[in-house]
Design a protein around this motif. Structure first.
Motif, PDB file in Angstrom:
ATOM      1  N   LEU A 190      -3.246  -0.145  12.648  1.00 52.38           N
ATOM      2  CA  LEU A 190      -3.890   1.131  12.351  1.00 52.38           C
ATOM      3  C   LEU A 190      -2.882   2.214  12.004  1.00 52.38           C
ATOM      4  O   LEU A 190      -3.100   3.018  11.116  1.00 52.38           O
ATOM      5  N   ARG A 191      -1.762   2.231  12.753  1.00 53.80           N
ATOM      6  CA  ARG A 191      -0.871   3.375  12.592  1.00 53.80           C
ATOM      7  C   ARG A 191       0.204   3.162  11.539  1.00 53.80           C
ATOM      8  O   ARG A 191       0.645   4.094  10.895  1.00 53.80           O
ATOM      9  N   MET A 192       0.638   1.916  11.361  1.00 54.86           N
ATOM     10  CA  MET A 192       1.711   1.681  10.390  1.00 54.86           C
ATOM     11  C   MET A 192       1.169   1.102   9.090  1.00 54.86           C
ATOM     12  O   MET A 192       1.395   1.618   8.015  1.00 54.86           O
ATOM     13  N   THR A 193       0.408  -0.002   9.238  1.00 57.72           N
ATOM     14  CA  THR A 193      -0.012  -0.728   8.051  1.00 57.72           C
ATOM     15  C   THR A 193      -1.012   0.086   7.233  1.00 57.72           C
ATOM     16  O   THR A 193      -0.923   0.137   6.011  1.00 57.72           O
ATOM     17  N   LEU A 194      -1.930   0.727   7.926  1.00 56.90           N
ATOM     18  CA  LEU A 194      -2.979   1.459   7.231  1.00 56.90           C
ATOM     19  C   LEU A 194      -2.416   2.509   6.277  1.00 56.90           C
ATOM     20  O   LEU A 194      -2.775   2.536   5.098  1.00 56.90           O
ATOM     21  N   PRO A 195      -1.514   3.363   6.756  1.00 54.87           N
ATOM     22  CA  PRO A 195      -0.957   4.345   5.820  1.00 54.87           C
ATOM     23  C   PRO A 195      -0.208   3.694   4.656  1.00 54.87           C
ATOM     24  O   PRO A 195      -0.228   4.215   3.545  1.00 54.87           O
ATOM     25  N   LEU A 196       0.393   2.529   4.918  1.00 52.88           N
ATOM     26  CA  LEU A 196       1.156   1.887   3.846  1.00 52.88           C
ATOM     27  C   LEU A 196       0.260   1.387   2.725  1.00 52.88           C
ATOM     28  O   LEU A 196       0.652   1.374   1.569  1.00 52.88           O
ATOM     29  N   ILE A 197      -0.947   0.952   3.095  1.00 55.03           N
ATOM     30  CA  ILE A 197      -1.834   0.446   2.050  1.00 55.03           C
ATOM     31  C   ILE A 197      -2.821   1.519   1.610  1.00 55.03           C
ATOM     32  O   ILE A 197      -3.789   1.237   0.912  1.00 55.03           O
ATOM     33  N   ALA A 198      -2.558   2.760   2.010  1.00 54.15           N
ATOM     34  CA  ALA A 198      -3.475   3.844   1.650  1.00 54.15           C
ATOM     35  C   ALA A 198      -3.786   3.922   0.157  1.00 54.15           C
ATOM     36  O   ALA A 198      -4.941   4.112  -0.202  1.00 54.15           O
ATOM     37  N   PRO A 199      -2.805   3.765  -0.727  1.00 53.89           N
ATOM     38  CA  PRO A 199      -3.157   3.855  -2.149  1.00 53.89           C
ATOM     39  C   PRO A 199      -4.144   2.765  -2.563  1.00 53.89           C
ATOM     40  O   PRO A 199      -5.083   3.025  -3.304  1.00 53.89           O
ATOM     41  N   THR A 200      -3.923   1.563  -2.058  1.00 57.07           N
ATOM     42  CA  THR A 200      -4.842   0.474  -2.385  1.00 57.07           C
ATOM     43  C   THR A 200      -6.228   0.768  -1.830  1.00 57.07           C
ATOM     44  O   THR A 200      -7.236   0.549  -2.494  1.00 57.07           O
ATOM     45  N   LEU A 201      -6.260   1.279  -0.604  1.00 59.67           N
ATOM     46  CA  LEU A 201      -7.550   1.617  -0.014  1.00 59.67           C
ATOM     47  C   LEU A 201      -8.241   2.687  -0.844  1.00 59.67           C
ATOM     48  O   LEU A 201      -9.436   2.598  -1.128  1.00 59.67           O
ATOM     49  N   ALA A 202      -7.472   3.687  -1.238  1.00 62.33           N
ATOM     50  CA  ALA A 202      -8.061   4.784  -2.003  1.00 62.33           C
ATOM     51  C   ALA A 202      -8.600   4.277  -3.330  1.00 62.33           C
ATOM     52  O   ALA A 202      -9.707   4.619  -3.733  1.00 62.33           O
ATOM     53  N   THR A 203      -7.818   3.440  -3.998  1.00 60.89           N
ATOM     54  CA  THR A 203      -8.275   2.898  -5.272  1.00 60.89           C
ATOM     55  C   THR A 203      -9.516   2.047  -5.077  1.00 60.89           C
ATOM     56  O   THR A 203     -10.499   2.190  -5.804  1.00 60.89           O
ATOM     57  N   SER A 204      -9.476   1.189  -4.069  1.00 63.75           N
ATOM     58  CA  SER A 204     -10.634   0.326  -3.839  1.00 63.75           C
ATOM     59  C   SER A 204     -11.859   1.172  -3.516  1.00 63.75           C
ATOM     60  O   SER A 204     -12.958   0.883  -3.974  1.00 63.75           O
ATOM     61  N   PHE A 205     -11.643   2.200  -2.722  1.00 60.97           N
ATOM     62  CA  PHE A 205     -12.766   3.090  -2.390  1.00 60.97           C
ATOM     63  C   PHE A 205     -13.376   3.632  -3.672  1.00 60.97           C
ATOM     64  O   PHE A 205     -14.587   3.563  -3.886  1.00 60.97           O
TER      65      PHE A 205
END
Ligand code: ATP
Ligand code: MG
Lengths: 369, 568, 359
Positions: free
Chosen positions: B202-217
């Protein structure tokens, strides 16, 4: 010496060719491969000249813009290809709105792709013949069609897409079903929670009954339908499927187009076609700038011959040709009866009433929750 | 002290070529959209003789309560689905990519299967399963318990369910690729501080994949907002309408109202722009998320310990709902004469398969394969190329392009198809009526997703890595080929895979643009569907999904789509 | 011969680089001669990296010119592509390619130059041997320690024998001990390969140890350029003094001319400097390096001697850091003598170490 020989041979072959042509004009046709086709034409398309066949064969192909009645069309095309192997039939299939938009866009851009166009809205074809996008061609079987089933020289009706009341025989007793022989029967309270309607916004045959009901029986009728809380289904095909599967017991505005394939496959369904009948013609015409005009004429001719018509109609819907024996197995069923009278349909009126009908439907039937 | 001026470099031919290429693509993107907007301001289709200007369509679309309600429904549905799909897909991706969950290698590919049937078919399958009275599931449950209805698919929840199960798989693939390329030392640091796997996730990995999450969103949001088949089929019984279902109706009524549909389509453009703005905010500082640096990185799997089996059960449950159940319905349906819960021997038949497995239908199979494998690769390269060229453009320009590129995905495919016809039908260049127009449609449909994925992929690599190549004598293109491309391979493969699937499934735009020579499998399916034969459509869907799965499986074997990256 | 020697390897003239409104590099000029190691120091964000990137060709200057071996390689109008410049660069992050083995990393540049496989092999082997990593050739960067990766990065640049090697804080990722070790190795290697280098660092000790000349930058401008000793001894201003070595920066009450320099008034204490009163401009500050303050138990001979109290003593091992107070004048000194807090000591500062600098 050698030269002379060649010349002689050439002359001979020219003579021979001339002779064959003469024979062809007399008996009809040169190419022996076309003999079978020609024989069929002479029998079923009286008066159509052999040159049409020859020209059509030269063009070699015909492009069909047809609706989503794939099986009927495929069957007809298959037989046509057997009759006329020299003309290859190509098909573009799409739902009405999309088919129309594409065809019209092509015409506006002067890019002519379609030879034959079909439409479930005869009014559309009437309008097109008036604006000059359809080719004037009177088929040899013109006389077999009543005025209501054609615009002579432009379009001819492949079928009547009949609208009726359908029910699932597992879920509706014969006794109950008697109520469904008349349009008025659908507002009976026994259908409460068991029935479904197709949203008039699905267009075409789904819309027409609403238009007729409102005109014929007034808003009160729609109000009563609304009181039954019918399930609203977005389109004809899934509505028919729901009926066949038994998820709903009755479908108030069913279309034979959706029902026939299911009945053929043994689904426990039946339907009535109450008076006045509701059913627009499905028409077929030749495009004014058809890239293969002769092949198009040949196909148009074939579609309305006894044979071509029967094949299509068997899977496509009730015949619109006068005194034509309905090829569909359902026609043999005791319970099946085509209406004697039809509700008057005027395209302009149906169009102008689109919004009022939709509004009444939304207010009275699909009441906002 | 002679001063010679270097001869090279003052004219950068490559760069100019790049910008010409970009300009061409931008024109391609703008034309159909502008046509749609233009059309929406007319009383009739563009080019129609009797058409004139009007604001009536816009008035209806922007001011009438029916459309505003639909707009609200669209936004709410999209937002809910995107969030749920991301959460579910993210969890699946993490479990498969970064933990020691048993069976994860087998699951990796299976988790893509939900994408192999189109939304329309999934919906029909779910109607077969969970129609309130005759759905297989409900009928079975009723016979067991006497309870009338276990789950009614005709509901808002039903719409959400179908969408979420589908798009979770989409999110899974995107996040999977991102997770595979994370610098594990960043996560290790977190483990060293005594943070457990979940906390680290939650704290490390999530921010790292934030761009992918944002794009997928964004992409899920836009695709759900654009979809008409699911809300139309499942929402009508409960009076739930979205903008695309109204748009669809405008095209279905007689006479059709394409210009009103176009005006309603422009409403969705705004929705997409808002989504893009949100996504932009999250990815703004892309360099913050560089995950491939020149320093050594090791991948690390989280030890799930006692959670291994529950995790597996969770994935299995998803597969049960998203794959087994709908495919069961599909398979069953494809062997039936018509769909019914009243199962008896007489309803079973082989006729459906016999009908579809004819020579005539071989060409569509071939076309679909060519278009989706070849076209998918072509588009992958195109998107990477665009991203590469854009990286050299000014920031403002690049941002503008990024916004523009989401628009074609947001217009309902039906309207986009109409826009493409309006644009290309008059051209003498052989585009209209060839495979080219289909490829253009697919390019536009997937542009928002593809370009962003390419951007994300590139932004994962530290810029020094390519610069180091240039300092070692590699040209810009050479550095791209030798360094960037190999490093973003997981992302490229995932993009290609996704495009392969998307193109293979595409029907809404194709149905307007295909010709007898360019029929695809989904158009055949669609036409059977529309002609009233669901079992035929189901049989094609089964054939189609099997075919796509086999291709993916072989590709996985050969190129290591997922497997090899897993073993890295 | 003379001519060639006179041509600097690199000549930077009025180089300017602006990112939008901010000028990261603002009109700087300097040159680097063959065999020289030039070190650039300066605070964070002062434009060091940008300068280096302009030289490398990774940024295009917005003004000025850069000449390499007498050839114009970059100006506002055109910028030669980096791969054509023949300049080597070692990045702060090493920028090793994770998908290539150590061998492939080092061999890449040679391959780009189209060398034969055989020659590539021997040159890579040679370079790896020089950095002591020949047995790691087939490993991937991720399996190497930080120091080893750093050496690979160095070997990768050195193997190409670039005219000029650019190093952007190559040691900053290493721990203190390794850094010192690597610094020496680096210097040795640059000499060994006979390279010319520009080295960026934050670490003044590193700068002193490596540099033939130092450039101290601030806000995109050069504050001072010169030999390490000169910059260390005679910082031109407070910023440089602060940056190079640790100095006491003192604000005088007044300065008057005196024989052989000036006399600086700190109230109770007066210090003599060898510099003229106007040496540091209009309102100069006074800089005294910490190790220039001598501590004595009893008052020594000579000038600038005064008593002070130890207010704090920090033992650093080898020597100690003392905070001192002499009638309101606070000073810091570093000395190896042992004093305790509260003790009175006598201070002496050589007049040559009392520097007048611009504020
Ligand atoms: N690509 C860029 N776009 C905008 N501003 C930049 C860019 N690169 C550098 N800058 C700005 O230019 C200034 C100088 O940056 P530079 O990286 O050269 O500093 P530096 O001296 O190397 O600093 P450090 O010691 O922290 O590495 C900074 O203010 C930085 O924010
Ligand atoms: Mg820096």
């Amino acid at each position: 010496m050698r030269n002379a020989c060649t010349r002689l041979a050439m002359t001979a072959s020219l003579l021979a060719a001339g002779a064959t042509m003469a024979i062809a004009q007399g008996a009809g046709l040169a190419d022996p491969k076309l003999q079978a086709s020609w024989a069929f034409m002479q029998k079923e398309m009286p008066g159509v000249p052999a040159s049409l066949l020859e020209e059509a064969c030269k063009e070699g192909r015909v492009m069909l813009y047809h609706g989503t009645w794939v099986q009927a069309q495929d069957a007809q095309v298959k037989r046509f290809q057997e009759r006329f192997p020299c003309v290859k039939v190509e098909k573009f299939t799409a739902d009405t709105g999309q088919r129309q938009e594409r065809w019209l866009a092509e015409i506006r851009a002067n890019r002519h792709v379609a030879d034959i166009v079909q439409d479930t809205d005869p009014g559309f074809l009437d309008a097109q013949s008036a604006t000059g996008t359809l080719l004037e061609y009177k088929i040899s079987n013109d006389a077999a069609f009543d005025e209501a089933a054609k615009r002579s020289g432009y379009w001819y009706a492949s079928r009547v897409a009949l609208v009726g009341i359908a029910w699932n025989t597992d879920l509706v007793s014969d006794e109950e079903a008697k109520k469904l022989l008349r349009w008025e029967g659908i507002v009976d309270p026994i259908w409460k929670g068991r029935a479904a309607v197709v949203d008039p916004a699905a267009g075409g045959v789904a819309y027409l009954p609403w238009y007729v009901w409102l005109k014929q029986y007034g808003p009160d009728f729609l109000q009563k339908i609304g009181d039954l809380k019918p399930r609203v289904i977005a389109a004809i095909v899934p509505a028919s499927a729901s009926l066949a599967s038994g998820d709903i017991a009755v479908l108030f505005n069913a279309s034979e187009t959706g029902l026939l394939p299911l009945l053929d496959r043994g689904a426990p369904i039946r339907w009535s076609l109450p008076e006045p009948g509701i059913g627009p013609m499905t028409g077929q015409a030749i495009a004014r700038h058809a890239p293969h005009p002769n092949a198009a004429k040949l196909f148009q001719e074939y579609s309305f011959t006894e044979e071509g018509y029967g094949i299509w109609q068997k899977l496509g819907g009730a015949p619109a040709r006068r005194n034509f024996r309905d090829q569909r197995p359902v026609a043999q069923e005791k319970w099946y009866k085509v209406p004697a009278t039809f509700a008057p349909y005027d395209r302009a009126d149906a169009s102008t009433n689109l919004q009022p009908v939709m509004d009444a439907y939304r207010k009275l039937v699909a009441r906002p929750q | 002290m002679t001063q010679t001026r270097a001869q090279h470099g003052s004219f950068d031919g490559g760069r100019i070529g790049g910008f010409l290429f970009l300009a061409l693509l931008l024109a391609l993107i703008a034309a159909p959209i502008l046509y749609v907007i233009y059309g929406s301001l007319r009383t009739g289709a563009p080019g129609a003789a009797d058409a004139g200007f009007t604001l009536e369509n816009w008035r209806t679309a922007y001011l009438s309560s029916a459309y505003l309600k639909a707009l609200w429904n669209t936004m709410a549905l999209s937002a809910i689905v995107s969030v749920l799909a991301l959460m579910l897909g993210g969890a699946l991706a993490w479990l498969v990519a970064r933990t020691d969950m048993p069976g994860r290698t087998q699951m990796a590919l299976l988790l893509l299967v939900p994408l192999l049937i189109s939304n329309l078919i999934t919906t029909l399958a779910w109607i077969a399963l969970a129609a309130p009275n005759a759905g297989f599931l409900n009928a079975w449950f009723r016979s067991m318990t006497g309870v009338r209805t276990l789950f009614d698919i005709y509901s808002f929840q039903g719409i959400v369910l179908v969408h979420v199960l589908h798009y979770a798989s989409f999110a899974y693939l995107a996040i999977f690729a991102a997770l595979r390329s994370i610098d594990a030392s960043l996560e290790e640091a977190s483990y060293m501080l005594g943070v457990g796997p979940l906390g680290t996730g939650l704290r490390m990995t999530l921010p790292l994949i934030a761009p992918t999450l944002a794009t997928s969103f964004l992409i899920i949001f836009v695709l759900v907002a654009e979809n008409f088949s699911v809300p139309t089929l499942l929402g009508s019984p409960v009076g739930f309408h979205t903008l695309p279902s109204l748009i669809y109706q405008n095209m279905a009524v007689t006479p059709a109202r394409p210009t009103l549909a176009a005006a309603a389509g422009t409403l969705l453009l705004w929705v997409a722009l808002i989504g893009a703005a949100i996504q932009r905010r999250i990815t703004r500082n892309a360099s913050r998320y560089i995950t491939v640096t020149g320093k050594g990185a090791r991948l690390r799997s989280a030890k799930l310990g006692g959670w291994r089996i529950p995790a597996l059960c969770f994935v299995a449950l998803y597969l049960f709902l998203a794959v087994i159940l709908p495919y069961f319905a599909l398979m069953l349906g494809s062997f039936m004469s018509f769909l019914t819960a009243n199962i008896r021997p007489s309803v079973f038949t082989l006729e459906n398969y016999a009908t579809i497995l004819v020579g005539d239908n071989l060409a569509p199979v071939f076309n679909s394969l060519i278009l989706s494998a070849g076209g998918g690769l072509g588009l992958t390269i195109l998107y990477l190329g665009m991203s590469f060229v854009l990286a050299q453009a000014s920031k403002t320009f690049a941002r503008l392009v990024e916004y523009v590129t989401i628009l074609p995905s947001a217009i309902p495919a039906l309207i986009l198809g109409v826009g493409l016809i309006w644009t290309f039908v008059g051209w003498s260049v052989p585009i209209y009526g060839t495979m080219a127009i289909l490829l253009i449609a697919y390019f536009l449909r997937n542009l928002g997703y593809g370009l962003r994925q390419a951007n994300n992929a590139f932004s994962q690599i530290a810029r020094e890595l390519t610069e180091a190549a240039r300092m070692n004598g590699a040209s810009r293109l050479r550095a791209l080929w030798d360094i960037s491309i190999p490093l973003i391979r997981p992302a490229i493969l995932s993009l290609w895979t996704m495009l392969f699937i998307f193109i293979f499934m595409e029907v809404s735009a194709t149905i307007l643009l295909y010709t007898p020579d360019t029929r695809t499998m989904p158009t055949v399916l669609w036409n059977y569907m529309s002609s009233g034969s669901q079992p035929h459509a189901f049989a094609i869907a089964v054939a189609q999904a099997s075919l796509v799965f086999i291709v993916l499986y072989l590709a996985d074997r050969k190129f290591g789509l997922l497997r090899k990256t897993l073993e890295r | 011969m003379q001519e060639i020697h006179a041509t600097p390897v690199l000549d930077v003239r009025s180089l300017t680089k602006a990112f939008g409104a901010t000028k990261a590099v603002d009109d700087i000029s300097f040159s680097v001669h063959a065999g020289e190691i030039l070190v650039i120091v300066g605070g964070s964000g002062c434009g060091k990296t940008t300068t280096l990137r302009c030289i490398a060709g990774l940024e295009e200057p917005t003004g000025g010119e850069i000449h390499l071996d007498g050839v114009l390689i970059a100006s506002a109008q055109h910028s030669m592509a980096p791969e054509r410049r023949g300049i080597g660069m070692v990045f702060q992050s090493y920028a090793l390619w994770p998908h290539k083995t150590i061998f492939e990393n080092v061999a890449y540049g040679l391959e780009r130059r189209g060398l034969k496989t055989q020659e590539i092999r021997s040159r890579v082997d040679e370079a790896l041997t020089q950095v002591g990593l020949q047995e790691f050739a087939q490993r991937f960067p991720s399996s190497l320690s930080g120091g080893q990766q750093q050496r690979v990065a160095l070997a990768r640049s050195a193997v190409l024998r670039p005219k000029l090697l650019l190093l952007d804080e190559p040691l900053s990722n290493l721990d203190a001990k390794l850094r010192e070790h690597m610094r020496d190795e680096l210097q040795e290697m640059i000499r060994l390969f006979d390279m010319t280098a520009i080295h960026i660092t934050h670490d003044q000790e590193e700068a002193m140890a490596l540099a033939d000349r130092i450039i101290c930058m601030r806000n995109g401008r050069i504050e001072q350029i010169g030999a390490p000793r000169d910059v260390y001894r005679s910082p031109v201003n407070r910023y440089v003094a602060d940056f190079i070595g640790s100095s006491n920066i003192l604000e005088p009450l007044g300065i008057e001319a005196a024989q052989g320099g000036s006399l600086i008034d700190f109230g109770s204490v007066k210090l003599r400097s060898t510099q003229a009163p106007d040496a540091g401009g209009a309102k100069p500050s006074i800089a005294v390096r910490v190790e220039a303050v001598e501590l004595h138990a009893s008052a020594p001979e000579g000038e600038n001697v005064f008593a002070a109290t130890v207010t704090k003593a920090t033992y650093l091992g080898g020597n100690s850091l003392y905070r001192l107070e002499a009638n309101g004048l606070r000073l810091t000194a570093r000395a190896s003598d042992d004093y305790t807090c509260g003790e009175t000591v006598h201070l002496r500062i050589a007049p040559g170490d009392v520097r007048l600098i611009a504020p």
